[in-house]
Scaffold this active site. Structure first.
Site, mmCIF file in Angstrom:
data_model
loop_
_atom_site.group_PDB
_atom_site.id
_atom_site.type_symbol
_atom_site.label_atom_id
_atom_site.label_comp_id
_atom_site.label_asym_id
_atom_site.label_seq_id
_atom_site.Cartn_x
_atom_site.Cartn_y
_atom_site.Cartn_z
ATOM 1 N N ARG A 3 -16.464 15.732 -14.167
ATOM 2 C CA ARG A 3 -17.805 15.994 -13.607
ATOM 3 C C ARG A 3 -18.772 14.861 -13.921
ATOM 4 N NH1 ARG A 3 -17.917 21.938 -12.657
ATOM 5 N NH2 ARG A 3 -20.109 21.926 -12.142
ATOM 6 N N TYR A 35 -20.860 12.663 -11.458
ATOM 7 C CA TYR A 35 -22.062 13.294 -10.889
ATOM 8 C C TYR A 35 -23.134 13.455 -11.970
ATOM 9 C CZ TYR A 35 -24.802 16.815 -8.283
ATOM 10 O OH TYR A 35 -25.788 17.516 -7.627
ATOM 11 N N GLY A 93 -24.130 10.125 -13.356
ATOM 12 C CA GLY A 93 -24.770 9.399 -12.259
ATOM 13 C C GLY A 93 -26.198 9.883 -12.051
ATOM 14 N N ARG A 102 -18.602 25.054 -2.533
ATOM 15 C CA ARG A 102 -19.375 25.721 -3.586
ATOM 16 C C ARG A 102 -19.235 27.233 -3.462
ATOM 17 N NH1 ARG A 102 -24.734 22.005 -3.200
ATOM 18 N NH2 ARG A 102 -23.900 21.646 -1.117
ATOM 19 N N VAL A 153 -21.073 30.066 -3.238
ATOM 20 C CA VAL A 153 -21.665 31.029 -2.298
ATOM 21 C C VAL A 153 -21.016 30.897 -0.920
ATOM 22 C CG1 VAL A 153 -23.788 31.769 -1.139
ATOM 23 C CG2 VAL A 153 -23.854 31.136 -3.565
ATOM 24 N N PHE A 159 -17.273 32.132 -0.995
ATOM 25 C CA PHE A 159 -17.100 33.594 -1.048
ATOM 26 C C PHE A 159 -17.486 34.244 0.280
ATOM 27 C CE2 PHE A 159 -17.480 34.322 -5.977
ATOM 28 C CZ PHE A 159 -16.356 33.532 -6.164
ATOM 29 N N THR A 183 -21.845 32.214 -15.682
ATOM 30 C CA THR A 183 -23.053 32.599 -14.928
ATOM 31 C C THR A 183 -23.674 31.408 -14.201
ATOM 32 O OG1 THR A 183 -24.619 32.179 -16.732
ATOM 33 C CG2 THR A 183 -23.597 34.387 -16.645
ATOM 34 N N ARG A 184 -24.383 31.744 -13.133
ATOM 35 C CA ARG A 184 -25.224 30.781 -12.416
ATOM 36 C C ARG A 184 -26.468 31.535 -11.960
ATOM 37 N NH1 ARG A 184 -21.765 28.033 -14.224
ATOM 38 N NH2 ARG A 184 -20.673 26.249 -13.291
HETATM 39 P P1 NAD Z 1 -24.884 17.927 0.774
HETATM 40 O O1 NAD Z 1 -23.557 17.367 0.381
HETATM 41 O O2 NAD Z 1 -24.936 18.978 1.821
HETATM 42 O O3 NAD Z 1 -25.853 16.764 1.246
HETATM 43 C C1 NAD Z 1 -25.775 15.439 0.778
HETATM 44 C C2 NAD Z 1 -26.089 14.510 1.942
HETATM 45 O O4 NAD Z 1 -26.070 13.149 1.469
HETATM 46 C C3 NAD Z 1 -25.045 14.594 3.052
HETATM 47 O O5 NAD Z 1 -25.693 14.633 4.303
HETATM 48 C C4 NAD Z 1 -24.241 13.306 2.904
HETATM 49 O O6 NAD Z 1 -23.637 12.878 4.104
HETATM 50 C C5 NAD Z 1 -25.291 12.357 2.358
HETATM 51 N N1 NAD Z 1 -24.735 11.239 1.585
HETATM 52 C C6 NAD Z 1 -23.866 11.315 0.561
HETATM 53 N N2 NAD Z 1 -23.592 10.096 0.084
HETATM 54 C C7 NAD Z 1 -24.343 9.226 0.823
HETATM 55 C C8 NAD Z 1 -24.498 7.813 0.814
HETATM 56 N N3 NAD Z 1 -23.820 7.027 -0.045
HETATM 57 N N4 NAD Z 1 -25.347 7.246 1.720
HETATM 58 C C9 NAD Z 1 -26.015 8.023 2.613
HETATM 59 N N5 NAD Z 1 -25.899 9.371 2.657
HETATM 60 C C10 NAD Z 1 -25.077 9.962 1.776
HETATM 61 O O7 NAD Z 1 -25.563 18.436 -0.572
HETATM 62 P P2 NAD Z 1 -26.939 19.221 -0.803
HETATM 63 O O8 NAD Z 1 -26.628 20.510 -1.443
HETATM 64 O O9 NAD Z 1 -27.772 19.189 0.414
HETATM 65 O O10 NAD Z 1 -27.611 18.312 -1.922
HETATM 66 C C11 NAD Z 1 -28.628 17.363 -1.599
HETATM 67 C C12 NAD Z 1 -29.100 16.686 -2.885
HETATM 68 O O11 NAD Z 1 -29.614 17.672 -3.788
HETATM 69 C C13 NAD Z 1 -27.987 15.941 -3.626
HETATM 70 O O12 NAD Z 1 -28.521 14.761 -4.153
HETATM 71 C C14 NAD Z 1 -27.627 16.898 -4.740
HETATM 72 O O13 NAD Z 1 -27.128 16.225 -5.860
HETATM 73 C C15 NAD Z 1 -28.956 17.565 -5.030
HETATM 74 N N6 NAD Z 1 -28.747 18.902 -5.628
HETATM 75 C C16 NAD Z 1 -28.373 19.953 -4.849
HETATM 76 C C17 NAD Z 1 -28.164 21.191 -5.442
HETATM 77 C C18 NAD Z 1 -27.797 22.397 -4.640
HETATM 78 O O14 NAD Z 1 -27.590 23.460 -5.241
HETATM 79 N N7 NAD Z 1 -27.722 22.370 -3.339
HETATM 80 C C19 NAD Z 1 -28.320 21.353 -6.831
HETATM 81 C C20 NAD Z 1 -28.662 20.229 -7.579
HETATM 82 C C21 NAD Z 1 -28.900 19.016 -6.964
HETATM 83 N N1 UDP Z 2 -16.418 29.088 -8.336
HETATM 84 C C1 UDP Z 2 -15.490 30.108 -8.146
HETATM 85 N N2 UDP Z 2 -14.835 30.156 -6.949
HETATM 86 C C2 UDP Z 2 -15.062 29.272 -5.937
HETATM 87 C C3 UDP Z 2 -16.020 28.248 -6.133
HETATM 88 C C4 UDP Z 2 -16.664 28.190 -7.352
HETATM 89 O O1 UDP Z 2 -15.265 30.942 -9.026
HETATM 90 O O2 UDP Z 2 -14.418 29.417 -4.887
HETATM 91 C C5 UDP Z 2 -17.163 29.050 -9.607
HETATM 92 C C6 UDP Z 2 -17.147 27.689 -10.298
HETATM 93 O O3 UDP Z 2 -15.996 27.570 -11.132
HETATM 94 C C7 UDP Z 2 -18.428 27.767 -11.087
HETATM 95 C C8 UDP Z 2 -19.376 28.607 -10.219
HETATM 96 O O4 UDP Z 2 -18.518 29.306 -9.328
HETATM 97 O O5 UDP Z 2 -18.239 28.444 -12.309
HETATM 98 C C9 UDP Z 2 -20.349 27.773 -9.415
HETATM 99 O O6 UDP Z 2 -19.605 26.778 -8.746
HETATM 100 P P1 UDP Z 2 -20.249 25.780 -7.675
HETATM 101 O O7 UDP Z 2 -19.173 24.804 -7.284
HETATM 102 O O8 UDP Z 2 -20.921 26.538 -6.604
HETATM 103 O O9 UDP Z 2 -21.421 25.045 -8.464
HETATM 104 P P2 UDP Z 2 -21.514 24.336 -9.898
HETATM 105 O O10 UDP Z 2 -20.244 24.529 -10.657
HETATM 106 O O11 UDP Z 2 -21.766 22.904 -9.572
HETATM 107 O O12 UDP Z 2 -22.642 25.020 -10.545
#
Ligand code: NAD
Ligand code: UDP
Length: 349
Positions: free
Chosen positions: A167, A170, A173, A211, A213, A216, A235-236
């Site tokens: 992980r 990410y 990063g 992911r 949600v 499932f 948990t989340r």
């Molecule tokens: P997502 O994967 O749906 O969207 C990411 C977007 O970035 C995509 O459209 C992808 O094509 C684009 N992308 C990826 N690498 C790229 C690159 N090198 N150049 C140009 N475009 C690029 O994910 P998301 O859930 O919409 O997340 C958006 C942002 O929010 C991300 O930075 C993610 O880390 C952050 N974030 C999201 C969540 C969440 O729960 N959704 C939680 C924490 C952080």
């Molecule tokens: N998870 C799961 N089944 C799935 C996908 C995810 O049980 O099909 C679990 C995963 O192991 C984690 C939680 O759900 O404990 C949330 O996972 P997700 O990938 O949505 O987000 P993150 O781990 O980045 O919080």
């Protein structure tokens, strides 16, 4: 133009057309064709912004923004954020940096690329912000807290990240990107805002996003086994996308000295098993649970402390998990039905 039937797009269409000719500000949204980015683009257009969406479509989808391309105030640049952005010769007010795959299977598929996207992408965004005077917003993450030993997690917690695990591309990063944002603010006076986003869900996630949600819901709607990783007792805290985007906009309206980092998430905490049970009940599915290996370094618990967001932004999530799940289930149900209908039509032709 063809759309995937997402309700938010339909709901906002009239707001967007009302605002289409007189942009109040210009925003660049990197990752704008992804899940969160596409909602943010819609929200900004609805507020009267001119929106430039930049995406390399690695995890983003054209369907997420296809209806927006009809609008004069929207433009799409297909570009990788690792390429310098100075050729975007526009006057910009705000840059939202969302470009990065967010789902563990997607960001772990090419981990070196994920690290480069985070670090080189942040540098390119910050250089452009310095050049244009725009405020740079970073979509950071609760993953900066790793597998947290403090619960719930306040912004002051430095986290518990394994720097060499799968992980880390990410987590580290995103941590490096936060460092760059704060160093550009300190040494070059670039205006910045950093949000730490906790698990957010809703329409426009890819059906194969991976992911929890979306997995499932798709499994339940198709009557397939629900894949629980590990015991399901981890948990989340799940935030509905509209609440999150409201938090982004409030953060951007704070005074220049309010930089963050600030947690944005819904503090309601659920086990993965509880989530599965809710989704089975709300879809009326007959899917069974199957238990698979838990991913390496999967955080055991996560819940945001949102005291700062409440105090500084007056923000608190409004959508309950049950309400948000119903909206997301209905989106995926429409999507699966429209795909089944077009497959049927193609087969008949
Ligand atoms: P997502 O994967 O749906 O969207 C990411 C977007 O970035 C995509 O459209 C992808 O094509 C684009 N992308 C990826 N690498 C790229 C690159 N090198 N150049 C140009 N475009 C690029 O994910 P998301 O859930 O919409 O997340 C958006 C942002 O929010 C991300 O930075 C993610 O880390 C952050 N974030 C999201 C969540 C969440 O729960 N959704 C939680 C924490 C952080
Ligand atoms: N998870 C799961 N089944 C799935 C996908 C995810 O049980 O099909 C679990 C995963 O192991 C984690 C939680 O759900 O404990 C949330 O996972 P997700 O990938 O949505 O987000 P993150 O781990 O980045 O919080």
């Amino acid at each position: 133009m063809k759309t995937d039937g997402a309700t938010p797009g339909k709901k906002l269409r009239s707001d967007i057309s009302a605002a289409r000719y007189r942009p109040v500000k210009t925003a660049l949204v990197t990752g704008g064709a992804g899940f969160l980015g596409s909602h943010l683009c819609r929200r900004l257009l609805g507020e009267g912004y001119r929106v430039i969406c930049l995406d390399n479509f690695s995890t983003g989808r054209f369907e997420n923004v296809s209806d927006l391309t009809d609008y004069q105030n929207f433009s799409l640049i297909v570009q990788d954020i690792e390429t310098p952005l100075a050729r975007i010769n526009e006057s910009l007010d705000e840059i939202y940096n969302l470009a990065c795959p967010a789902s563990p299977p997607h960001y772990q598929r090419d981990p070196i690329r994920t690290m480069k996207t985070n670090v080189i992408g942040a540098i390119n965004v910050l250089d452009l912000a310095e050049l244009t005077g725009a405020t740079a917003f970073q979509a950071s993450t609760s993953e900066v807290y790793g597998d947290p030993l403090v619960h719930p997690q306040p912004e002051s917690y430095f986290g518990n990240v394994n720097p060499t695990g799968p992980r880390a591309c990410y987590d580290e990063g995103k941590r490096a990107a936060e460092t760059l944002f704060f160093d550009y603010a300190r040494t070059r006076s670039v205006p910045i805002k950093v949000a730490r986003i906790f698990n957010t869900y809703g329409p426009n996630m890819r059906p194969d996003d991976g992911r929890v949600v979306s997995n499932f819901i798709i499994q339940a709607l198709r009557g397939e086994d629900i894949t629980i990783y590990g015991s399901g007792r981890q948990t989340r805290s799940f935030c509905y996308v509209d609440d999150l985007i409201e938090g982004f906009r409030r953060l951007l309206q704070t005074p220049e000295n309010a930089l963050g980092p600030i947690n944005l998430g819904n503090p309601g905490e659920f086990t993965v098993l509880e989530l599965a049970e809710k989704i089975i009940a709300r879809t009326g599915s007959r899917s069974k649970l199957v238990f698979l290996d838990k991913p390496v370094d999967d955080p055991q618990q996560r819940k945001p402390d949102i005291t700062e967001a409440r105090q500084c932004l007056g923000w608190t999530p409004a959508v309950t998990l049950d309400q948000g799940l119903d909206l997301t289930i209905s989106h995926f149900d429409d999507l699966l039905r429209s795909r089944a209908a077009s497959a049927f039509t193609e087969a008949a032709e």
